[in-house]
Design an enzyme around this catalytic site. Sequence first.
Site, PDB file in Angstrom:
ATOM      1  N   GLY A 260      46.490  39.824  17.756  1.00  0.00           N
ATOM      2  CA  GLY A 260      47.875  39.578  17.381  1.00  0.00           C
ATOM      3  C   GLY A 260      48.293  38.150  17.155  1.00  0.00           C
ATOM      4  O   GLY A 260      49.421  37.910  16.706  1.00  0.00           O
ATOM      5  N   GLU A 298      40.963  40.674  21.090  1.00  0.00           N
ATOM      6  CA  GLU A 298      40.688  41.409  19.853  1.00  0.00           C
ATOM      7  C   GLU A 298      41.345  40.736  18.644  1.00  0.00           C
ATOM      8  O   GLU A 298      42.110  41.362  17.909  1.00  0.00           O
ATOM      9  CB  GLU A 298      41.225  42.842  19.968  1.00  0.00           C
ATOM     10  CG  GLU A 298      40.692  43.636  21.139  1.00  0.00           C
ATOM     11  CD  GLU A 298      41.437  44.968  21.338  1.00  0.00           C
ATOM     12  OE1 GLU A 298      42.406  45.241  20.601  1.00  0.00           O
ATOM     13  OE2 GLU A 298      41.038  45.718  22.235  1.00  0.00           O
ATOM     14  N   PRO A 299      41.065  39.462  18.398  1.00  0.00           N
ATOM     15  CA  PRO A 299      41.717  38.827  17.249  1.00  0.00           C
ATOM     16  C   PRO A 299      41.111  39.305  15.932  1.00  0.00           C
ATOM     17  O   PRO A 299      39.905  39.517  15.841  1.00  0.00           O
ATOM     18  CB  PRO A 299      41.417  37.336  17.459  1.00  0.00           C
ATOM     19  CG  PRO A 299      40.145  37.318  18.241  1.00  0.00           C
ATOM     20  CD  PRO A 299      40.141  38.564  19.099  1.00  0.00           C
ATOM     21  N   GLY A 300      41.946  39.492  14.946  1.00  0.00           N
ATOM     22  CA  GLY A 300      41.459  39.845  13.615  1.00  0.00           C
ATOM     23  C   GLY A 300      41.930  38.804  12.619  1.00  0.00           C
ATOM     24  O   GLY A 300      41.183  37.945  12.151  1.00  0.00           O
ATOM     25  N   ARG A 301      43.243  38.839  12.351  1.00  0.00           N
ATOM     26  CA  ARG A 301      43.836  37.957  11.356  1.00  0.00           C
ATOM     27  C   ARG A 301      43.469  36.479  11.567  1.00  0.00           C
ATOM     28  O   ARG A 301      43.123  35.784  10.623  1.00  0.00           O
ATOM     29  CB  ARG A 301      45.364  38.090  11.432  1.00  0.00           C
ATOM     30  CG  ARG A 301      46.100  37.309  10.363  1.00  0.00           C
ATOM     31  CD  ARG A 301      47.607  37.260  10.663  1.00  0.00           C
ATOM     32  NE  ARG A 301      48.159  38.508  11.104  1.00  0.00           N
ATOM     33  CZ  ARG A 301      48.717  39.426  10.301  1.00  0.00           C
ATOM     34  NH1 ARG A 301      48.823  39.197   9.014  1.00  0.00           N
ATOM     35  NH2 ARG A 301      49.196  40.545  10.802  1.00  0.00           N
ATOM     36  N   ARG A 337      49.797  43.426   0.881  1.00  0.00           N
ATOM     37  CA  ARG A 337      50.685  42.824   1.882  1.00  0.00           C
ATOM     38  C   ARG A 337      52.062  42.429   1.333  1.00  0.00           C
ATOM     39  O   ARG A 337      53.082  42.704   1.974  1.00  0.00           O
ATOM     40  CB  ARG A 337      50.017  41.632   2.577  1.00  0.00           C
ATOM     41  CG  ARG A 337      48.697  42.011   3.297  1.00  0.00           C
ATOM     42  CD  ARG A 337      48.215  40.945   4.264  1.00  0.00           C
ATOM     43  NE  ARG A 337      49.059  40.858   5.428  1.00  0.00           N
ATOM     44  CZ  ARG A 337      49.989  39.958   5.625  1.00  0.00           C
ATOM     45  NH1 ARG A 337      50.173  39.004   4.723  1.00  0.00           N
ATOM     46  NH2 ARG A 337      50.739  39.963   6.702  1.00  0.00           N
ATOM     47  N   TYR A 341      54.833  44.566   3.244  1.00  0.00           N
ATOM     48  CA  TYR A 341      55.548  43.854   4.323  1.00  0.00           C
ATOM     49  C   TYR A 341      56.419  42.717   3.798  1.00  0.00           C
ATOM     50  O   TYR A 341      56.827  41.853   4.566  1.00  0.00           O
ATOM     51  CB  TYR A 341      54.561  43.230   5.326  1.00  0.00           C
ATOM     52  CG  TYR A 341      53.404  44.091   5.740  1.00  0.00           C
ATOM     53  CD1 TYR A 341      53.595  45.192   6.569  1.00  0.00           C
ATOM     54  CD2 TYR A 341      52.111  43.792   5.328  1.00  0.00           C
ATOM     55  CE1 TYR A 341      52.524  45.972   6.958  1.00  0.00           C
ATOM     56  CE2 TYR A 341      51.034  44.564   5.718  1.00  0.00           C
ATOM     57  CZ  TYR A 341      51.250  45.656   6.533  1.00  0.00           C
ATOM     58  OH  TYR A 341      50.188  46.420   6.916  1.00  0.00           O
ATOM     59  N   CYS A 367      51.858  50.441 -12.163  1.00  0.00           N
ATOM     60  CA  CYS A 367      53.163  50.928 -12.625  1.00  0.00           C
ATOM     61  C   CYS A 367      54.129  51.151 -11.487  1.00  0.00           C
ATOM     62  O   CYS A 367      54.506  52.296 -11.192  1.00  0.00           O
ATOM     63  CB  CYS A 367      52.959  52.218 -13.402  1.00  0.00           C
ATOM     64  SG  CYS A 367      51.773  51.969 -14.705  1.00  0.00           S
TER      65      CYS A 367
END
Length: 438
Positions: A260, A298-301, A337, A341, A367
């Site tokens: 996060g 648990e880092p991802g970004r 994204r 978001y 479209c």
Amino acid sequence: MAKSTRTARSTASAPQLPSRPFAAAGPAAPLTCGQVSLDGLAADFGTPLYVYDAAQISARLSLFQLALAHRPHLVCYAVKASSTLGILRLLAAQGAGFDIVSGGELERVLAAAPSAAGRVVFSGAGKSVQEIDRALEANILAFNVESEDELELLAARAARRRRKARFSLRVNPDVFAETHPYISTGLREHKFGIDIRQARRIYNQAAASKWLTPHGVSVHIGSQIRTAEPFGAAVARVARLVRDLAKDGIPLTSVDAGGGLGIDYHASPSFDPAAKVAEYAAAVEAALKGLDVTLLLEPGRFIVAQAGALLTRVLYIKRNGKKTFVVTDAAMNDLIRPALYQAFHEIVPVTPRPGKLAPVDIVGPVCESGDFFARDRKMPPLEPGDLLAILDAGAYGMAQSSNYNTRPRPAEVLVEGATAQLIRRRETIADLLAPELL
Ligand code: LLP
């Protein structure tokens, strides 16, 4: 096993890298990825094209490993952020563990780095019987269990194999973290985790099971969180639970603080990734003080976002009244994204043209009016054929891509120093039609 991850590599000093690997030697110079020309990559592999910088990914993982060096730890990269095998292999070679949320992600880890199976944690609110069985067979480190029903099923499947299953309850700490509502998860009103007030009772019941081993507690409060306090607050609640359980005679060996940690999508020069990770690790550590547990993250970004860019070619420029639309060959199916978001991604021409900045909408060929990368964005003059780099696209870019409008997904290239390796070829229309039975 977790302790063995404190390798020589994680005690070395972190390489000094810019917060973004896509840079130009001067204001009029073309953008490169490390020593590799982006124009050259687009010519060799076509567009749209995802490009990743291996050194940046490694450096980001090292930041976490170094910041936790004083305590047994395991950085379990969140596979969902970018799950391409070449990236998983790179991270595994540096001692990373993996946070998975599906059987498919487990197969990816096993394909990229079979020996990393013991460094896998399995999160997710809806694990199927087949997924649980496969993960038991692979002997993963722990299941992050999200409901009492799931815990019961895990015990039953472990009993069939006559092998104990290690689990952590993913608790919902009821902590608010400022982020986009779709990616906030730590409040009781969200579907994630087990109410922390129920957890003590559930651990005590599970401890009596012959087939369950309480391993730890896990928590994940959301994504793209820019301040350290909510992480500290959540882990403090978890730490209280760990102490209560110790009193009950249930010693836990790990705390999983989830992922996060947010990045800066606005290229602010003051954004210092090393300082961010240090501040985050300090908040988590303060909350864990005195507890003899292995810390899982648990880092991802934070690991992959800024290491990746999406290259796209301008197809057309059109003017409708006052508005100018720059139509690119990438679309919302390649990077969703902004549409999903309202996320901001910086977009820069690979070879800037001189001239005044003017507001344009940068849109794709799909479209839907939601198919945009930027609206009213001030850009230098652009012409058809120009190459644009959509920055900070390494996380939740390719991983959330789709074949909407029957568009083949982009190719992916990993740059290591002066060399570029194709790690996923561009899909073909034949790939897309293959599963269909006329
Ligand atoms: N662990 C769990 C249990 C998660 O659900 C997530 C992300 C992570 C770790 C990794 O979080 P990170 O460090 O990457 O923030 N598609 C959205 C983000 C969705 C995040 C979902 N869960 C986006 O593009 O912003």
